[in-house]
Design a protein around this motif. Structure first.
Motif, PDB file in Angstrom:
ATOM      1  N   THR A   1      32.823  25.010   3.704  1.00  0.00           N
ATOM      2  CA  THR A   1      34.088  25.232   2.939  1.00  0.00           C
ATOM      3  C   THR A   1      35.122  24.288   3.222  1.00  0.00           C
ATOM      4  O   THR A   1      36.056  23.871   2.398  1.00  0.00           O
ATOM      5  N   CYS A   2      35.120  24.001   4.769  1.00  0.00           N
ATOM      6  CA  CYS A   2      35.960  23.077   5.193  1.00  0.00           C
ATOM      7  C   CYS A   2      35.852  21.621   4.530  1.00  0.00           C
ATOM      8  O   CYS A   2      37.006  21.234   4.032  1.00  0.00           O
ATOM      9  N   ILE A   3      34.806  21.202   4.389  1.00  0.00           N
ATOM     10  CA  ILE A   3      34.584  20.011   3.768  1.00  0.00           C
ATOM     11  C   ILE A   3      35.182  19.986   2.457  1.00  0.00           C
ATOM     12  O   ILE A   3      36.005  19.323   1.869  1.00  0.00           O
ATOM     13  N   GLN A   4      35.083  20.954   1.484  1.00  0.00           N
ATOM     14  CA  GLN A   4      35.503  21.026   0.094  1.00  0.00           C
ATOM     15  C   GLN A   4      36.923  21.137  -0.167  1.00  0.00           C
ATOM     16  O   GLN A   4      37.522  20.643  -0.764  1.00  0.00           O
ATOM     17  N   ILE A   5      37.393  22.048   0.668  1.00  0.00           N
ATOM     18  CA  ILE A   5      39.126  22.217   0.953  1.00  0.00           C
ATOM     19  C   ILE A   5      39.630  20.896   1.134  1.00  0.00           C
ATOM     20  O   ILE A   5      40.406  20.565   0.580  1.00  0.00           O
ATOM     21  N   GLY A   6      38.887  20.351   2.372  1.00  0.00           N
ATOM     22  CA  GLY A   6      39.529  19.187   2.743  1.00  0.00           C
ATOM     23  C   GLY A   6      39.234  17.858   1.753  1.00  0.00           C
ATOM     24  O   GLY A   6      40.414  17.244   1.416  1.00  0.00           O
TER      25      GLY A   6
ATOM     26  N   GLY B   1      48.452  10.082   9.060  1.00  0.00           N
ATOM     27  CA  GLY B   1      49.063  11.035  10.075  1.00  0.00           C
ATOM     28  C   GLY B   1      48.419  12.286  10.297  1.00  0.00           C
ATOM     29  O   GLY B   1      48.341  13.018  11.375  1.00  0.00           O
ATOM     30  N   LEU B   2      47.704  12.582   9.124  1.00  0.00           N
ATOM     31  CA  LEU B   2      46.997  14.049   9.324  1.00  0.00           C
ATOM     32  C   LEU B   2      45.743  13.905  10.432  1.00  0.00           C
ATOM     33  O   LEU B   2      45.529  14.585  11.195  1.00  0.00           O
ATOM     34  N   VAL B   3      44.914  12.744  10.306  1.00  0.00           N
ATOM     35  CA  VAL B   3      43.908  12.776  11.057  1.00  0.00           C
ATOM     36  C   VAL B   3      44.274  12.321  12.633  1.00  0.00           C
ATOM     37  O   VAL B   3      43.769  12.778  13.608  1.00  0.00           O
TER      38      VAL B   3
ATOM     39  N   GLY C   1      34.548   5.926  11.927  1.00  0.00           N
ATOM     40  CA  GLY C   1      35.269   6.789  12.268  1.00  0.00           C
ATOM     41  C   GLY C   1      35.044   8.517  11.652  1.00  0.00           C
ATOM     42  O   GLY C   1      34.614   9.231  12.165  1.00  0.00           O
ATOM     43  N   THR C   2      34.779   8.351  10.332  1.00  0.00           N
ATOM     44  CA  THR C   2      34.387   9.143   9.590  1.00  0.00           C
ATOM     45  C   THR C   2      33.273   9.998   9.885  1.00  0.00           C
ATOM     46  O   THR C   2      32.717  11.062   9.794  1.00  0.00           O
ATOM     47  N   GLY C   3      31.935   9.042  10.041  1.00  0.00           N
ATOM     48  CA  GLY C   3      30.711   9.418  10.429  1.00  0.00           C
ATOM     49  C   GLY C   3      30.576   9.872  11.584  1.00  0.00           C
ATOM     50  O   GLY C   3      29.850  10.974  11.849  1.00  0.00           O
TER      51      GLY C   3
ATOM     52  N   ASN D   1      38.753  15.045   8.189  1.00  0.00           N
ATOM     53  CA  ASN D   1      37.990  14.102   7.862  1.00  0.00           C
ATOM     54  C   ASN D   1      37.649  13.915   6.486  1.00  0.00           C
ATOM     55  O   ASN D   1      37.784  12.780   5.780  1.00  0.00           O
ATOM     56  N   PHE D   2      37.325  14.880   5.806  1.00  0.00           N
ATOM     57  CA  PHE D   2      36.986  15.033   4.340  1.00  0.00           C
ATOM     58  C   PHE D   2      38.325  14.659   3.469  1.00  0.00           C
ATOM     59  O   PHE D   2      38.008  14.286   2.236  1.00  0.00           O
ATOM     60  N   PHE D   3      39.402  15.017   3.752  1.00  0.00           N
ATOM     61  CA  PHE D   3      40.601  14.757   3.329  1.00  0.00           C
ATOM     62  C   PHE D   3      40.845  13.293   3.087  1.00  0.00           C
ATOM     63  O   PHE D   3      40.981  12.920   2.063  1.00  0.00           O
ATOM     64  N   VAL D   4      40.488  12.721   4.093  1.00  0.00           N
ATOM     65  CA  VAL D   4      40.431  11.234   4.019  1.00  0.00           C
ATOM     66  C   VAL D   4      39.203  10.484   3.200  1.00  0.00           C
ATOM     67  O   VAL D   4      39.480   9.718   2.429  1.00  0.00           O
ATOM     68  N   LEU D   5      38.113  10.861   3.581  1.00  0.00           N
ATOM     69  CA  LEU D   5      36.685  10.558   2.761  1.00  0.00           C
ATOM     70  C   LEU D   5      36.947  10.716   1.452  1.00  0.00           C
ATOM     71  O   LEU D   5      36.687   9.419   0.749  1.00  0.00           O
TER      72      LEU D   5
END
Length: 524
Positions: free
Chosen positions: A416-421, A488-490, A386-388, A293-297
């Protein structure tokens, strides 16, 4: 007991519960820090051109002004969650707010690139200290049946901060200069600090065992190496031996950390990150959902201002206003996600929300330098919805399924998942754009500076009409390719969520009672 005594007892007014520790007031209190953390993750992308012009930063230094914040965050999140569980969530949260304020002031006063980067690291460390405590305090004060809605509002605040950042930054920079983007943190943090001292609960789950210092050091080294490699890939390139070597080192160290934590938990039970938290697939899948999600955002938020400003000729303020649909929809998206989680569970909500995110990205694939803004606005609405909703579903899967006494650690893992994403999103999507630019505009004879500028949407002014059109097409194709990679990732994450997560989970009355008692004990 006499009748008069019984009547007197019955008529006595009930004891008033103190304001400190009330769930609703706790939610308001953590929103201050949460808003600041999300805001400062995105505002810099708008003011980077102004910083470069005034401070004289190189392109590489400018990238580090953005990414050093993520580096500080990634290195401290799980450690801060553990410290909060042990020594007090409110204490860590308020200390983080103070340090965040000091760092923001120092950034605004900095006149060198080195100072900007150094204080952005400190700001990231402060954000890492306070971020896990926000969810931990909510987990400790809200009963299980109301935690989903609390997370929905929590996610809404985070989404609003991330989405409104470019708009606010554009307005502040146009009126008061780039420094005001950081100075605005000071009054918000000051109000949050006073509020927190008065009304936030003193929650903690003290442990009597030894502190896992080895785990702290190994995890910090692994995360720093991994995030550093991701960030530097924009400069070195993904195929460079330095990028691959550092990334491999970081992954190996993290794998070693997992093995170390397994042995520590088995021997003493004092692991920094108890692996028992990951029994089953819920927490791991939630981490994947949040990271995707945060990869996209973060990736989209990084690319869009350059698309509007450099390619379409918008001002910083105009670019921020064009992104308003994302922030407006974010206000309702996370609470809607919470309602869906309560009714149909994290499985269906997570798959649906990630699917909506993919649809929004695919609509953006049709955008160009001349496409109507209305079509893009529709894509922003779908994307924000979607992201929210994914933020809510992911947080419920991670923190909502964790034991109360591990809420800080679970919150640290989620952050941590947020920041790495987010770091991966900006790095990978930028790399895709840059690669497409080099491929599509390779015959135009542009030097490295010209290609780097084109990768940011700036078509060189000295090109003739035909060459300029080729350069523009190369950049737009790169942006489209980046959106397709993210989509593709999401979609993969949506399939994983549907396959691995359980269906609707409704808390039983016994669970609500037990977890409410645990929460009360945490802030008594």
């Amino acid at each position: 007991m006499t009748t008069s005594t019984a009547l007197g007892a019955a008529s006595a007014p009930p004891a008033r519960r103190p304001l400190r520790g009330r769930p609703g007031l706790t939610l308001v209190g953590v929103a201050f820090g949460l808003f600041l953390v999300g805001l400062d993750a995105t505002v810099v992308s708008i003011v980077n051109p102004a910083i470069a012009a005034e401070v004289g930063t190189t392109f590489v230094q400018l990238q580090w002004v953005t990414h050093s914040y993520l580096l500080g965050l990634a290195a401290t999140l799980i450690l801060a969650g553990k410290l909060g569980d042990r020594y007090g969530h409110r204490t860590l949260y308020l200390a983080g707010l103070v340090l965040f304020t000091v760092a923001s002031t120092a950034i605004g006063l900095s006149t060198t690139a080195a100072g900007l980067i150094a204080f952005r690291v400190v700001q990231g460390v402060a954000a890492g200290a306070l971020m896990p405590q926000t969810l931990a305090m909510l987990r400790a004060t809200f009963p299980r049946e109301r935690f989903g809605m609390a997370v929905g509002i929590w996610g809404g605040v985070s989404s609003i901060a991330i989405a409104v950042g470019p708009t606010l930054a554009g307005a502040l920079e146009a009126s008061y200069g780039w420094q005001s983007v950081f100075f605005v943190n000071i009054p918000v943090a000051a109000v949050g600090l006073v509020y927190g001292l008065c009304l936030l609960p003193r929650t903690s789950f003290p442990a009597t065992g030894r502190f896992d210092l080895r785990g702290v050091v190994v995890l910090a080294l692994g995360l720093v190496a991994t995030v550093f490699a991701i960030v530097q890939s924009e400069t070195w390139g993904w195929g460079d031996p330095r990028t691959l070597g550092l990334l491999a080192l970081g992954v190996l160290v993290i794998v070693g950390f997992v093995a170390l934590e397994g042995r520590t938990e088995a021997r003493t039970g004092d692991a920094l990150l108890p692996l028992s938290l990951f029994r089953g697939t819920t927490v791991g899948t939630g981490g994947l959902m949040i990271a995707a999600n945060f990869f996209v955002l973060m990736g989209v938020t990084f690319l869009l201002p350059m698309f509007f400003i450099n390619l379409r000729g918008a001002t910083a303020l105009d670019a921020g206003l064009m992104l308003l649909p994302m922030s407006a929809v974010s206000i309702v998206a996370a609470p809607v996600g919470a309602l869906l989680v309560a009714r149909v569970g994290t499985r269906a909500t997570g798959a649906l929300s990630l699917g909506l995110t993919a649809v929004g990205l695919l609509v953006l694939v049709g955008s160009s330098a001349t496409s109507p803004y209305g079509v893009m606005a529709i894509a922003f609405v779908v994307l924000a919805m979607g992201t929210g909703m994914t933020i809510t579903a992911g947080a419920e899967a991670i923190v909502g399924s964790a034991p109360v006494h591990l809420a800080g650690v679970a919150g640290g893992f989620q952050s941590t998942c947020i920041q790495i994403g987010g770091a991966l999103g900006t790095a990978v999507m930028s790399a895709v754009v840059a690669a497409q630019v080099r491929s599509g505009a390779g015959g135009l004879g542009l030097d490295d500076d010209g290609l780097q500028g084109l990768a940011q949407g700036s078509v060189p002014a000295d090109l003739d009409t035909v060459a300029a059109r080729v350069a523009e097409d190369a950049y737009v194709s790169g942006v489209h390719a980046a959106y397709l990679v993210a989509a593709g990732l999401v979609l993969v994450a949506a399939v994983v969520a549907w396959v691995t997560l359980r269906g609707a989970r409704r808390a039983t009355a016994a669970e609500v009672v037990v977890e409410t008692v645990e929460g009360e004990a945490g802030h008594a």
